[in-house]
Design a protein around this motif. Sequence first.
Motif, PDB file in Angstrom:
ATOM      1  N   UNK A 160      -2.818 -13.654 -13.070  1.00  0.00           N
ATOM      2  CA  UNK A 160      -3.315 -12.505 -12.218  1.00  0.00           C
ATOM      3  C   UNK A 160      -1.837 -12.183 -11.427  1.00  0.00           C
ATOM      4  N   UNK A 161      -1.565 -11.039 -11.210  1.00  0.00           N
ATOM      5  CA  UNK A 161      -0.682 -10.766 -10.264  1.00  0.00           C
ATOM      6  C   UNK A 161      -1.165 -10.846  -8.751  1.00  0.00           C
ATOM      7  N   UNK A 162      -0.521 -11.468  -7.894  1.00  0.00           N
ATOM      8  CA  UNK A 162      -1.111 -11.756  -6.465  1.00  0.00           C
ATOM      9  C   UNK A 162      -0.249 -10.803  -5.496  1.00  0.00           C
ATOM     10  N   UNK A 163      -0.921 -10.039  -4.724  1.00  0.00           N
ATOM     11  CA  UNK A 163      -0.293  -9.314  -3.882  1.00  0.00           C
ATOM     12  C   UNK A 163      -0.882  -9.539  -2.442  1.00  0.00           C
ATOM     13  N   UNK A 164      -0.100 -10.010  -1.397  1.00  0.00           N
ATOM     14  CA  UNK A 164      -0.643 -10.269  -0.125  1.00  0.00           C
ATOM     15  C   UNK A 164      -0.266  -9.321   0.791  1.00  0.00           C
ATOM     16  N   UNK A 165      -1.262  -8.897   1.412  1.00  0.00           N
ATOM     17  CA  UNK A 165      -0.906  -7.493   2.359  1.00  0.00           C
ATOM     18  C   UNK A 165      -1.417  -8.010   3.825  1.00  0.00           C
ATOM     19  N   UNK A 166      -0.982  -7.102   4.677  1.00  0.00           N
ATOM     20  CA  UNK A 166      -1.405  -7.490   6.099  1.00  0.00           C
ATOM     21  C   UNK A 166      -2.653  -7.137   6.307  1.00  0.00           C
ATOM     22  N   UNK A 167      -3.410  -6.237   5.896  1.00  0.00           N
ATOM     23  CA  UNK A 167      -4.824  -5.991   6.245  1.00  0.00           C
ATOM     24  C   UNK A 167      -5.625  -5.022   5.396  1.00  0.00           C
ATOM     25  N   UNK A 168      -7.004  -4.982   5.580  1.00  0.00           N
ATOM     26  CA  UNK A 168      -7.543  -4.096   4.502  1.00  0.00           C
ATOM     27  C   UNK A 168      -7.032  -2.822   4.328  1.00  0.00           C
ATOM     28  N   UNK A 169      -6.398  -1.982   5.269  1.00  0.00           N
ATOM     29  CA  UNK A 169      -5.950  -0.825   5.341  1.00  0.00           C
ATOM     30  C   UNK A 169      -4.875  -0.700   4.178  1.00  0.00           C
ATOM     31  N   UNK A 170      -3.753  -1.765   4.289  1.00  0.00           N
ATOM     32  CA  UNK A 170      -2.638  -1.755   3.490  1.00  0.00           C
ATOM     33  C   UNK A 170      -3.357  -2.027   1.941  1.00  0.00           C
ATOM     34  N   UNK A 171      -4.460  -3.191   2.028  1.00  0.00           N
ATOM     35  CA  UNK A 171      -4.813  -3.269   0.559  1.00  0.00           C
ATOM     36  C   UNK A 171      -5.473  -2.281   0.016  1.00  0.00           C
ATOM     37  N   UNK A 172      -5.987  -1.298   0.721  1.00  0.00           N
ATOM     38  CA  UNK A 172      -6.545  -0.102   0.256  1.00  0.00           C
ATOM     39  C   UNK A 172      -5.697   1.014  -0.330  1.00  0.00           C
ATOM     40  N   UNK A 173      -4.586   1.003   0.385  1.00  0.00           N
ATOM     41  CA  UNK A 173      -3.509   1.993  -0.132  1.00  0.00           C
ATOM     42  C   UNK A 173      -3.032   1.764  -1.296  1.00  0.00           C
ATOM     43  N   UNK A 174      -2.807   0.226  -1.420  1.00  0.00           N
ATOM     44  CA  UNK A 174      -2.001  -0.557  -2.686  1.00  0.00           C
ATOM     45  C   UNK A 174      -3.043  -0.369  -3.887  1.00  0.00           C
ATOM     46  N   UNK A 175      -4.557  -0.580  -3.305  1.00  0.00           N
ATOM     47  CA  UNK A 175      -5.397  -0.374  -4.736  1.00  0.00           C
ATOM     48  C   UNK A 175      -5.677   1.133  -4.951  1.00  0.00           C
ATOM     49  N   UNK A 176      -5.461   2.073  -4.064  1.00  0.00           N
ATOM     50  CA  UNK A 176      -5.776   3.057  -4.491  1.00  0.00           C
ATOM     51  C   UNK A 176      -4.754   3.998  -5.200  1.00  0.00           C
ATOM     52  N   UNK A 177      -3.326   3.177  -5.194  1.00  0.00           N
ATOM     53  CA  UNK A 177      -2.281   3.869  -5.912  1.00  0.00           C
ATOM     54  C   UNK A 177      -2.626   3.214  -7.271  1.00  0.00           C
ATOM     55  N   UNK A 178      -3.027   2.272  -7.683  1.00  0.00           N
ATOM     56  CA  UNK A 178      -3.278   1.550  -8.801  1.00  0.00           C
ATOM     57  C   UNK A 178      -4.383   2.589  -9.615  1.00  0.00           C
ATOM     58  N   UNK A 179      -5.179   3.093  -8.826  1.00  0.00           N
ATOM     59  CA  UNK A 179      -6.462   3.666  -9.202  1.00  0.00           C
ATOM     60  C   UNK A 179      -5.896   5.165  -9.449  1.00  0.00           C
ATOM     61  N   UNK A 180      -5.092   5.586  -8.790  1.00  0.00           N
ATOM     62  CA  UNK A 180      -4.553   7.062  -8.877  1.00  0.00           C
ATOM     63  C   UNK A 180      -3.605   7.067 -10.192  1.00  0.00           C
ATOM     64  N   UNK A 181      -2.859   6.062 -10.189  1.00  0.00           N
ATOM     65  CA  UNK A 181      -1.766   6.151 -11.695  1.00  0.00           C
ATOM     66  C   UNK A 181      -2.737   6.293 -12.771  1.00  0.00           C
ATOM     67  N   UNK A 182      -3.953   5.464 -12.651  1.00  0.00           N
ATOM     68  CA  UNK A 182      -4.880   5.530 -13.775  1.00  0.00           C
ATOM     69  C   UNK A 182      -5.402   6.795 -14.078  1.00  0.00           C
TER      70      UNK A 182
END
Length: 242
Positions: free
Chosen positions: A1-23
């Motif tokens: 798996x690709x592992x992305x380490x982020x600062x906090x849940x807010x940053x995680x949410x925006x990273x994950x949301x952009x993956x969902x948006x692309x899809x």
Amino acid sequence: AEVIIVRDPIEAGSVAASIFMQQIIANPATVLGLATGSTPLTTYSALAKEVREHSIDVSRVGGFALDEYLGVPPEHPESYRSVIAREVVEPLGLTPEQVFTPRGTGPDIARAGAEYEAMITDAGGIDIQILGIGSNGHVGFNEPGSSLASITRIKALAEQTRRDNARFFGSLEEVPTHCITQGLGTILRARQLVLLAFGSSKAKAVAAALEGPVSSAVPGSVIQQHPRATVIIDEDAAARLA
Ligand code: F6R
């Protein structure tokens, strides 16, 4: 798996949301796999914001929840049907008919798992599944000991899970003892996985899932077997990685 380490849940949410948006942009009829609990909340709100701001057409998006409590009627405020309605359906502007949850009540409940599997298959399978992980390593409600090939079925909740989820109910006694959950085999059939975890209470489970042996003792370790998996975690959850 690709592992992305982020600062906090807010940053995680925006990273994950952009993956969902692309899809969703690539395939407007995307079938989403939806988790409940605290972990996906920042993703759902970031995704809702993106959908609004970019006027994304979600009229053909579908969704399947991972799990439901057994014996909790859909109209109960803590049923996962209700939780998904509040946290996903309404903010994203979907209709309730676009999203399915396993049924936790009704006749012939032993058949509900097979029915749900058939519904997922009829929808063409899940394109992208969001996952949290339990402090004991569970994904969905596949508690330690779940078969790696399991499909949607009724399971007992682990004591740890009932304690972890007591915050959503009045008391520990009110937390259901059983659930109906997608299996590890169901989760592995999703075409893409995005697993999120935050906080030190998840550090042990994250390390075991990502770096330990693939084993039913740590159900989250199935992520290692998936060809297209992204793990988004904060530093506290990453603390025990080698
Ligand atoms: C939820 C689910 C569970 C949770 C896990 C983590 O649908 O299936 O696996 O993802 O229990 O819960 P939170 O996010 O509340 O820490």
